[in-house]
Motif scaffolding. Structure first.
Motif, PDB file in Angstrom:
ATOM      1  N   VAL A   1       0.728  -1.137   0.090  1.00  0.00           N
ATOM      2  CA  VAL A   1       0.057  -0.053   0.080  1.00  0.00           C
ATOM      3  C   VAL A   1       1.096   1.163   0.083  1.00  0.00           C
ATOM      4  O   VAL A   1       0.594   2.116  -0.842  1.00  0.00           O
ATOM      5  CB  VAL A   1      -1.125  -0.097   1.230  1.00  0.00           C
ATOM      6  CG1 VAL A   1      -1.798   1.456   1.286  1.00  0.00           C
ATOM      7  CG2 VAL A   1      -2.078  -1.044   0.876  1.00  0.00           C
ATOM      8  N   THR A   2       1.993   1.456   0.789  1.00  0.00           N
ATOM      9  CA  THR A   2       3.031   2.454   0.693  1.00  0.00           C
ATOM     10  C   THR A   2       3.405   2.778  -0.540  1.00  0.00           C
ATOM     11  O   THR A   2       3.698   3.837  -1.014  1.00  0.00           O
ATOM     12  CB  THR A   2       4.067   2.160   1.811  1.00  0.00           C
ATOM     13  OG1 THR A   2       3.467   1.835   3.077  1.00  0.00           O
ATOM     14  CG2 THR A   2       5.064   3.199   1.897  1.00  0.00           C
TER      15      THR A   2
ATOM     16  N   VAL B   1       1.509   9.523  -5.540  1.00  0.00           N
ATOM     17  CA  VAL B   1       1.824  10.910  -5.254  1.00  0.00           C
ATOM     18  C   VAL B   1       2.646  11.402  -6.555  1.00  0.00           C
ATOM     19  O   VAL B   1       2.784  12.711  -6.607  1.00  0.00           O
ATOM     20  CB  VAL B   1       2.666  10.755  -3.853  1.00  0.00           C
ATOM     21  CG1 VAL B   1       3.457  12.007  -3.582  1.00  0.00           C
ATOM     22  CG2 VAL B   1       1.649  10.616  -2.532  1.00  0.00           C
ATOM     23  N   GLU B   2       3.530  10.569  -6.909  1.00  0.00           N
ATOM     24  CA  GLU B   2       4.384  10.950  -8.004  1.00  0.00           C
ATOM     25  C   GLU B   2       3.484  11.523  -9.160  1.00  0.00           C
ATOM     26  O   GLU B   2       3.777  12.380  -9.888  1.00  0.00           O
ATOM     27  CB  GLU B   2       5.337   9.864  -8.377  1.00  0.00           C
ATOM     28  CG  GLU B   2       6.579   9.571  -7.502  1.00  0.00           C
ATOM     29  CD  GLU B   2       7.577   8.635  -7.707  1.00  0.00           C
ATOM     30  OE1 GLU B   2       7.337   8.108  -9.174  1.00  0.00           O
ATOM     31  OE2 GLU B   2       8.057   8.010  -7.166  1.00  0.00           O
ATOM     32  N   GLN B   3       2.374  10.476  -9.437  1.00  0.00           N
ATOM     33  CA  GLN B   3       1.362  10.986 -10.666  1.00  0.00           C
ATOM     34  C   GLN B   3       1.073  12.432 -10.329  1.00  0.00           C
ATOM     35  O   GLN B   3       0.643  13.285 -11.107  1.00  0.00           O
ATOM     36  CB  GLN B   3       0.374   9.848 -10.758  1.00  0.00           C
ATOM     37  CG  GLN B   3       1.107   8.620 -11.146  1.00  0.00           C
ATOM     38  CD  GLN B   3      -0.058   7.503 -11.241  1.00  0.00           C
ATOM     39  OE1 GLN B   3      -1.178   7.602 -10.688  1.00  0.00           O
ATOM     40  NE2 GLN B   3       0.487   6.370 -11.801  1.00  0.00           N
ATOM     41  N   ALA B   4       0.461  12.759  -9.166  1.00  0.00           N
ATOM     42  CA  ALA B   4      -0.175  13.666  -8.568  1.00  0.00           C
ATOM     43  C   ALA B   4       0.681  14.903  -8.959  1.00  0.00           C
ATOM     44  O   ALA B   4       0.227  15.891  -9.136  1.00  0.00           O
ATOM     45  CB  ALA B   4      -0.817  13.607  -7.225  1.00  0.00           C
TER      46      ALA B   4
END
Length: 87
Positions: free
Chosen positions: A37-38, A45-48
């Motif tokens: 999950v991490t 987060v990288e995509q966002a």
């Protein structure tokens, strides 16, 4: 009699060790799931972040394009704005 007590204690120790082994297996499984999950969260987060950078670049371009226009009030239009090219 003493041999029976020692045998019982050894049996209890073996049972406790089995229970601990089962518990550690479950903990290991839980930690593996948390790791998965991490990693998924890190990828999101990288995509966002990448999407945010693209959005910022697009907003900057749009702002530069919009700066080429002026809003002006002209007499006789009853308060309506018209776009006039600034360049």
């Amino acid at each position: 009699m003493r041999v029976n007590q020692i045998s019982k204690l050894i049996s209890d120790i073996a049972n406790g060790a089995n229970e601990q082994s089962t518990g550690l297996g479950e903990i290991n499984s839980g930690v593996s799931q948390l790791d998965s999950v991490t990693q998924q969260n890190a990828a999101m987060v990288e995509q966002a972040t990448a999407a945010g950078h693209l959005l910022h670049a697009d907003a900057t371009k749009l702002s530069a394009l919009m700066a080429r226009f002026e809003l002006a009030k002209q007499a006789g239009q009853a308060g309506q704005d018209s776009l006039t090219a600034a360049a």
